[in-house]
Each structure stands twice: as structure tokens, then as C-alpha cells.
Design an enzyme around this catalytic site. Structure first.
Site, mmCIF file in Angstrom:
data_model
loop_
_atom_site.group_PDB
_atom_site.id
_atom_site.type_symbol
_atom_site.label_atom_id
_atom_site.label_comp_id
_atom_site.label_asym_id
_atom_site.label_seq_id
_atom_site.Cartn_x
_atom_site.Cartn_y
_atom_site.Cartn_z
ATOM 1 N N GLN A 33 0.950 -1.292 -0.033
ATOM 2 C CA GLN A 33 -0.081 0.036 0.081
ATOM 3 C C GLN A 33 0.741 1.341 -0.016
ATOM 4 O O GLN A 33 1.898 1.377 0.881
ATOM 5 C CB GLN A 33 -0.952 -0.119 1.225
ATOM 6 C CG GLN A 33 -1.464 1.104 1.672
ATOM 7 C CD GLN A 33 -2.405 1.064 2.904
ATOM 8 O OE1 GLN A 33 -3.632 0.621 2.816
ATOM 9 N NE2 GLN A 33 -1.973 1.667 3.837
ATOM 10 N N GLY A 34 0.514 2.079 -1.011
ATOM 11 C CA GLY A 34 1.338 3.494 -0.927
ATOM 12 C C GLY A 34 0.467 4.668 -0.610
ATOM 13 O O GLY A 34 -0.147 5.241 -1.459
ATOM 14 N N TYR A 35 0.581 4.874 0.682
ATOM 15 C CA TYR A 35 -0.286 5.757 1.095
ATOM 16 C C TYR A 35 0.448 7.095 1.736
ATOM 17 O O TYR A 35 0.661 8.219 1.136
ATOM 18 C CB TYR A 35 -1.272 5.499 2.345
ATOM 19 C CG TYR A 35 -2.555 5.031 1.962
ATOM 20 C CD1 TYR A 35 -2.666 4.389 0.588
ATOM 21 C CD2 TYR A 35 -3.669 4.970 2.652
ATOM 22 C CE1 TYR A 35 -3.930 3.907 0.124
ATOM 23 C CE2 TYR A 35 -4.653 4.256 2.436
ATOM 24 C CZ TYR A 35 -4.811 3.803 1.439
ATOM 25 O OH TYR A 35 -6.292 3.195 0.829
ATOM 26 N N SER A 36 1.104 6.807 2.707
ATOM 27 C CA SER A 36 2.323 7.799 3.514
ATOM 28 C C SER A 36 3.383 8.399 2.647
ATOM 29 O O SER A 36 3.609 7.553 1.870
ATOM 30 C CB SER A 36 2.618 7.557 4.806
ATOM 31 O OG SER A 36 1.783 7.072 5.882
ATOM 32 N N GLU A 43 -8.382 -1.251 7.339
ATOM 33 C CA GLU A 43 -6.959 -1.315 7.911
ATOM 34 C C GLU A 43 -7.031 -1.123 9.510
ATOM 35 O O GLU A 43 -6.378 -1.963 10.178
ATOM 36 C CB GLU A 43 -5.950 -0.196 7.366
ATOM 37 C CG GLU A 43 -4.490 -0.540 7.893
ATOM 38 C CD GLU A 43 -3.702 0.774 7.320
ATOM 39 O OE1 GLU A 43 -4.299 1.396 6.519
ATOM 40 O OE2 GLU A 43 -2.408 0.525 7.470
ATOM 41 N N GLU A 76 -3.630 9.963 18.209
ATOM 42 C CA GLU A 76 -3.939 11.303 18.241
ATOM 43 C C GLU A 76 -5.007 11.660 16.919
ATOM 44 O O GLU A 76 -5.978 12.216 17.317
ATOM 45 C CB GLU A 76 -2.906 12.437 18.047
ATOM 46 C CG GLU A 76 -1.974 12.419 19.360
ATOM 47 C CD GLU A 76 -1.121 11.136 19.538
ATOM 48 O OE1 GLU A 76 -0.934 10.307 18.504
ATOM 49 O OE2 GLU A 76 -0.600 10.858 20.444
#
Lengths: 398, 377
Positions: free
Chosen positions: A131-134, A249, A382
Site C-alpha cells: 500500500q502506498g499512502y504515506s 486497515e 491522536e
């Protein structure tokens, strides 16, 4: 219950009993997980057999439609299968983000052509997905991501970088959030793209972690060409898909802790072994005993809450806010356990690499170190609290 | 194990919520606290509750009861705690009735249950003897003497004891080789009972009872339906769970009032609920309340079905209710600022009630130790 379902349960039970090897009916350790794709290795012959038998029935993805190679089970039958798998304590025959995340997203948002190309390979374990998110500049503020896909008429040209990609170096394909529009609201310029990791210009490099492992990678895109047919959903509408996937997720992560830790020492066993002076079941140190009971109560409360949502779901009275709390609670409590385990073992629990330390001891501090990731990945604690404050409590935004 | 309410239970809960909001808002409690110590309860509210059948929530239909079960009873207790309704609900309808139901059927027992059901008698249950919760420590003795028992001993902080008609006293028979405790139905008008009302921070009704040669006929010595140990454990578990229900009710109410306050109070030109420092603390408290809700339902359902892990469920729910109530109450006072510590605001009244309930039927440390033992460590 209808005869059809009770017959299915009987057949399933019989089939599992004769097809799931004895060695595959114990909790799975981290290095025994079976992954798909070009790097696929089987930790044992039994593991390979179990995978192949389940694969051939489409039961690696029991709920996926049969026309794409899945098990084709309806909700009732899938639930029965899961219950029977749990009853026999069967290990998952295959583990992959394709099964748990991309597959369901493609079934919901993909075209028929995309489903035909990707779903059968996910079911058969032929491709491993990551998965390429951040990005280095887009962590908690995910929607500010910059990795761009430029429209070149017949293809996209992708440039930028993704980080914290789990198993990025071992995977075959990556599903990515990319920026396709730099104007307007940042959420409205994001698209969802599938990219073959063998494409020239794409490079994945491992990141060394404090645990000594390198489960995460940074992925670099340097003029990577991606065919237009690999765009999932509409252009600039990828954020909706991303949010759906994030829910999957977080649910997965809230269940993860207990699963991977199974098989090691329990806190009570460890306390008896490392701290008690005399024989006897009771933990002699009253403060440690209190902390262990506190942790076990929290785990019990979290597990029961999962069960409550399931029951409320069936009674059609689900509170949509309850799933929001599970990732925060589950991952935080795993960290409590890790710290407590190392406290109980003392310095003997802090061995880095040496035959002075047994597997449980080495594992205790690797879990301690790696699991710091749990309250960061998939939305930090958070961020989870922000979501609860906004959606469950309706507190005013700035 | 039922963790979701059925339609009947949801109706009962909603009915109770509306009833207490309409008939017994916190203002009613404020009136009652002005009364003399011996009369700190609302007769009018209690009479209304009797009419609705709530005094007989636990009692089977053949003894004139509504038979809502422990879950239904717990739901009423939760709602009653949300407005601090000052009635003998928990003491009489829940704990004393449960104690009687653990006894073999007899004329005395059945009459008492009918009297609780129709509201003609208030009954309290006196087991714990001191300032701390210690169910094992029973020093009160019942001496057999001419077909009569003579009771001697002290029970402190017995709820609703100044105005109760009957006290169910747990005492050890003597002389006897068997040191198992028995249950005596003692008429509070009986000679030899020194009944001294005590005033605690929650303004509720408690008394210290001293029994000096109190004569009780043999018929009023009730026989346990099962072994004394098992019966007493069941009564204590149920009482512990219902006390946790009260704590849950108080916490829910205070939390909801605090969220409202965060949405309406402005400082620095914005609603204070928009400050992340407060949002995160409120969100964390919400997660704990949701866990508590689950564990309350689990414990009520365990008591209802008398499952084998009832003691585990009871210790779990009391420890969690204690800790969650502490978190929610102290955070709520802090978030309200100065007004939070005034008598004018209701928050402090809930805090004081919860502070007493946290100590009754066991502190968190007590229940964590018990939970550890029950789980074999």
C-alpha cells in the site's frame, strides 16, 4: 437454521478436518505466515498443502464472487466457514493486503476488466500487494500528499515517493494514492492507482527499524509509466476509496495484536517463571499481579466490545461510533502488554542477539520495539481521538 | 451471552429514563437531602415506582412480581442513578430481594417477597461489617437459646437502615462446628437494636446497627437454597454488579452534561470544545465508557444466566466502573472549571455519590486481586 446451512456446516467441518494438516491448527508465529507472489516461500510442506487446498476451493477469499475465482459464499455461509476455521484453530492459508484491502475495494469501485485482471491472481496468491499512502511530507496529514501522476494522454507519468510501505521490497504490485490535481481542496485532487513494481523507474528500499527488522520500505517513483486502465474509480475521486480502505486497515489493526502474540508466554506464566520465589500459581509480587490483572481486564473488555458490535450488527442496532474506538484501544493495550512483559523478565528480556537468551526473551523485546508502530500506523492515536471527538462527540472544530 | 438489548429491554430502559427525568430530576434529590438523616429518601417517587412494578423487578410472577430479571433490574438502576433518584431501589428491590431468592421457599420468605413486591415493606441487607469491603469477615453471631436465636454484633454503613422495616442480617451460628453464615430476617422494631443514622458525603441514608441480644424466632432463620458459600457469593456478585450499574449511570450522565458544556462555553473567543487538549481527554473518556457499557451488559447477562464466570464478570465490571467513574468525574469537574466545585452545579453531587459507590462492594484493587485469583494467577 435452514437445512441448506446446516448441511453446509457439516460438509465444511468434515472437509476441514480431513484437509487441514494438524500442524496448521496452532497459532501462527510471525515467521510462519504464508504470503503470496514472486517471493512466496513455504515455511513447511504442511503449510504449502494447506494453502493449495484452500486456494483450489477459492477459500483464500471465501466471500469473493466465484466468477473471479473466489469462494462465492454468501454472508451466512462465509460466517459458518469462519466459525469452523476458528473452531479447529486453523491458520490463515494466505495473508495479503490484496485479500483484506485491495480486493474488497476493487469489487466495490473497480471495472469489470480490473476485477478480471486482478482478483483471480489475489485469490490464487500469485501477486503480493502493498500500500502506498504515506509520504515523507504527508503522515497524519495524509491528504496533503504530493506524489504526482501526470496525464500523458495514453498513460500516467508518476513521480515522487511513498514511505512506511509494509513489505514494499517483497511485493509485486502497489496500490497508491497519487495527486492528479494541484488546485482546489486537497482531498479533491487525489486518485487511486495500481502500479506494477517491476516498472522501470520504480525502486523500493528497506528502512531499518529500532527492532532490527525492516518491515517498512520507502518507494521511489522516477518517471514511472502507468497505463490508464490502472486507475480505480474516477480521476480525482480516490480519497473516498482511501477512506473506505482505512476503515478496513484500522479494523485489521485492532484485531492484530492478540493474534500475533499468541503462542508466546502469557504474562502470568512469565511472572511465575521470572519473579516467583516459590512454587504456586499466584503471582507473588502484588504490584505486578495488579498490573497483569488490569491488562487482562482491558483485553477482556476490548474483546467483548468486538463481540457486542457483532451482536448489535445482527440486531440492526449498531452504533456507528463504536468501531471508531477499537483501533485506539486495541493497539494501545498491546503496547501495555509488551512493556509489562519486559518488566517481568528484567534485563534478561532485553537481549539483542546471543545464545544467553531464549526465543521468548528475544521475542519480548522485538515485540516491544516493533509494536510502537501500532499506535502510529493506520492513523495515529491522536488522529483516532480527533475522529472520535468530531464524529462520536460532535465537538466543535476550530 | 447477550450484549445487545432486546426490544422489551429497550422499552423498559426508555420508560425508566423518561420516568426519572420527569418524576425525579436531580432537584428532587436536592429536596430530599434537606430532610433529617433518618428520612433521606423520596417516598413519593418510590410509591410511583412500586405502582410501575419496579419494586418487584427481580421477583417471580407467582410471588406477585414483574420478573424483569437481573438485566431489566440493572437497566432501571442505571437510569435511576442518572438523576440520583433517592429511593431504596437497589437496596430493597435488587439486593434484599436477591438475598431472599437465594433462600428456600418458606412462609417468612414468601411473605417478605410479596411485601417487597407490593411496596408495603422496605427491606435492607446487612452483610459487610466495617468501613472497607470484606465479605469474608463476619463477626456477628447468632446463638441458639430456647428455640430462639439471639443476635450480637455490629453492621456499619447499612443502606436505608434507619427507615427499613426489616433487616436481613448475615450472622454465624454458635455454638456450632459449622461456621457458615446464615441469614436472619430481623424486624427493625425489635428490642436490642441500636440504630444510629450516619451522614456520608453522598447525603444518602445509612445507619450503623448494633445488635445486642436481639431475639429472633427460629422461623426467621432462613435456609439457603444452595450451599451458604454459593448463595452468599451469588448475592454479593449481584450486589457488586448493580453497584457498578449505578456508577455507570452516574458516569454517563456527567459525561453527557460535560460534552454539552464543552459545546456551549467560550473562552479566547472560541468554544472550549474546539481545543484539542480537551477533545482528546473527552474522546479517551468516551472510549472507557463504551468499554464499561459492554462489561456492564456482560455482567448483567452473566448474573441473569448464572454462568460459571459470574465472579470474574462481577470483579471486572466493578473495577472498570470504579476507574471509569473516577476518570469521568474528575475530568468533568476539571473541564467545568471553577463552577465544577460549586454546590450549585449538579456535577459535584454525582462525584460525591460515585465516590461512595466506588468504595462500597470493593475498590478496584480489591477486585483486580480477586480477578487474578479467579483466573488462576
Amino acid at each position: 437454521m435452514s437445512t441448506d446451512l446446516s448441511e453446509f456446516r457439516d460438509e465444511t467441518r468434515t472437509w476441514l478436518e480431513s484437509n487441514c494438516p494438524e500442524s496448521q491448527r496452532q497459532p501462527v508465529k510471525r515467521d510462519e505466515v504464508i504470503w503470496p507472489g514472486r517471493c512466496q516461500k513455504f515455511p513447511s510442506e504442511d503449510g504449502r498443502l494447506w494453502f493449495e487446498r484452500m486456494r483450489d476451493k477459492g477459500w483464500t477469499c471465501p466471500g469473493f464472487p466465484a466468477e473471479y475465482g473466489g469462494g462465492g459464499l454468501d454472508n451466512a455461509k462465509e460466517k459458518i466457514l469462519r466459525e469452523e476455521l476458528t473452531r479447529l484453530r486453523c491458520r490463515p492459508p494466505l495473508t495479503d493486503l490484496g485479500i483484506s484491502m485491495l480486493g474488497p475495494a476493487l469489487l466495490e469501485f473497480g471495472t469489470d476488466e480490473q476485477k478480471r485482471e486482478h482478483i483471480p491472481k489475489i485469490v490464487r496468491g500469485e501477486r503480493r500487494w502493498c500500500q502506498g499512502y504515506s509520504e515523507p511530507g504527508a503522515g497524519s496529514d495524509l491528504a496533503s500528499l504530493q506524489c504526482s501522476a501526470e496525464d500523458q494522454n495514453d498513460h500516467f507519468l508518476v513521480n515522487g515517493s511513498k514511505i512506511w510501505t509494509s513489505f514494499g521490497t517483497e511485493s509485486d504490485w502497489i496500490f497508491c494514492l497519487v495527486r492528479t490535481n494541484k488546485e482546489g481542496r486537497k482531498q479533491d485532487g487525489i486518485s487511486f492507482l495500481l502500479i506494477d513494481m517491476q516498472t522501470p523507474g520504480l525502486k523500493a528500499e528497506p528502512i531499518d527499524l529500532i527492532s532490527g527488522e525492516s518491515e517498512f520500505a520507502q518507494v521511489f517513483f522516477d518517471d514511472v509509466t502507468v497505463p490508464k486502465r490502472n486507475l480505480v474509480g474516477e480521476i480525482n475521486k480516490g480519497w473516498t476509496i482511501a477512506k473506505t480502505l482505512l476503515k478496513h486497515e484500522r479494523k485489521m489493526m485492532s484485531e492484530l495484536g492478540a493474534g500475533f502474540l499468541a503462542g508466546g508466554l502469557t504474562l502470568a506464566q512469565a511472572a511465575r517463571q521470572y519473579l516467583n520465589e516459590n512454587d504456586g500459581d499466584q503471582i507473588e509480587d502484588p504490584l505486578i499481579r495488579n498490573s497483569v490483572a488490569q491488562h487482562e481486564m482491558n483485553m477482556r473488555a476490548i474483546a467483548l466490545t468486538g463481540y457486542r458490535t457483532h451482536q448489535e450488527d445482527q440486531a440492526q442496532q449498531i452504533d456507528p461510533n463504536v468501531p471508531l474506538i477499537m483501533k485506539y484501544l486495541g493497539t494501545s493495550e498491546v503496547k501495555v502488554k509488551d512493556e509489562l512483559m519486559v518488566d517481568i523478565m528484567g534485563l534478561q528480556g532485553m537481549g539483542w542477539c546471543d545464545d544467553s537468551f531464549n526465543q521468548n526473551e528475544l521475542r519480548a523485546n522485538r515485540e516491544l520495539l516493533f509494536n510502537k508502530a501500532l499506535t502510529i500506523a493506520g492513523g495515529t492515536n491522536e488522529i483516532q481521538l480527533n475522529i472520535i471527538a468530531r464524529h462520536a462527540l460532535g465537538l466543535p472544530q476550530e | 451471552m447477550a450484549l445487545a438489548l432486546n426490544e422489551e429491554q429497550i422499552m423498559l430502559r426508555d420508560m425508566a429514563r423518561n420516568f426519572f427525568a420527569a418524576k425525579s430530576p436531580v432537584g428532587e434529590f436536592r429536596k430530599v437531602r434537606q430532610k433529617p438523616l433518618e428520612h433521606r429518601y423520596s417516598e413519593a417517587v418510590w410509591n410511583n415506582m412500586v405502582e410501575l412494578g419496579w419494586s418487584s423487578a427481580l421477583i417471580p410472577e407467582n410471588l406477585g412480581g414483574c420478573e424483569f430479571g437481573v438485566i431489566g433490574t440493572g437497566l432501571i438502576c442505571i437510569e435511576s442513578a442518572r438523576t440520583l433518584a433517592p429511593t431504596p431501589l437497589v437496596t430493597t428491590a435488587a439486593i434484599a430481594a436477591q438475598a431472599l431468592l437465594e433462600c428456600e421457599a418458606s412462609l417468612v420468605r414468601d411473605q417478605l417477597l410479596r411485601a417487597i413486591a407490593n411496596g408495603s415493606r422496605t427491606v435492607t441487607y446487612a452483610h459487610n461489617e466495617g468501613s472497607h469491603y470484606d465479605p469474608e469477615k463476619i463477626r456477628t453471631l447468632a446463638t441458639l437459646d430456647n428455640n430462639c436465636f439471639s443476635i450480637n454484633g455490629t453492621k456499619q454503613f447499612v443502606p436505608e437502615a434507619s427507615y427499613a422495616d426489616i433487616c436481613l442480617v448475615v450472622a454465624i451460628d454458635t455454638p456450632s462446628t459449622d461456621t457458615q453464615p446464615c441469614l436472619y430476617a430481623v424486624d427493625m422494631q425489635q428490642e436490642g437494636i441500636e440504630n444510629r443514622a450516619v451522614s456520608l458525603i453522598d447525603y444518602r441514608q445509612y445507619a450503623n446497627l448494633e445488635f445486642k441480644n436481639v431475639r429472633v424466632s427460629a422461623a426467621k432463620r432462613l435456609k439457603w437454597a444452595y450451599s451458604p458459600r454459593k448463595s452468599i457469593a451469588f448475592i454479593e456478585n449481584t450486589a457488586t454488579i448493580l453497584t457498578a450499574c449505578e456508577l455507570y449511570g452516574c458516569s454517563l450522565e456527567v459525561f453527557s452534561r460535560t460534552i454539552d458544556y464543552l459545546k456551549e462555553r467560550s473562552q479566547f473567543g472560541r468554544k472550549i470544545g474546539s481545543f484539542q487538549a480537551l477533545q482528546h481527554r473527552a474522546a479517551h473518556a468516551y472510549t472507557q465508557l463504551e468499554l464499561l457499557k459492554t462489561v456492564v451488559l456482560d455482567a448483567l447477562s452473566a448474573a441473569n444466566e448464572q454462568t460459571r464466570d459470574l465472579s470474574i464478570a462481577a470483579s471486572h465490571v466493578k473495577a472498570l466502573a470504579n476507574d471509569t467513574a473516577h476518570l469521568v468525574m474528575t475530568e468533568s469537574i476539571q473541564m467545568h472549571g471553577g463552577i465544577g466545585i460549586t454546590d450549585e452545579l449538579d456535577i459535584g453531587l454525582f462525584y460525591k455519590r460515585a465516590r461512595v459507590l466506588r468504595t462500597r462492594h470493593g475498590s478496584s484493587d480489591f477486585h483486580r486481586a480477586r480477578f487474578a485469583s479467579l483466573n488462576g494467577y
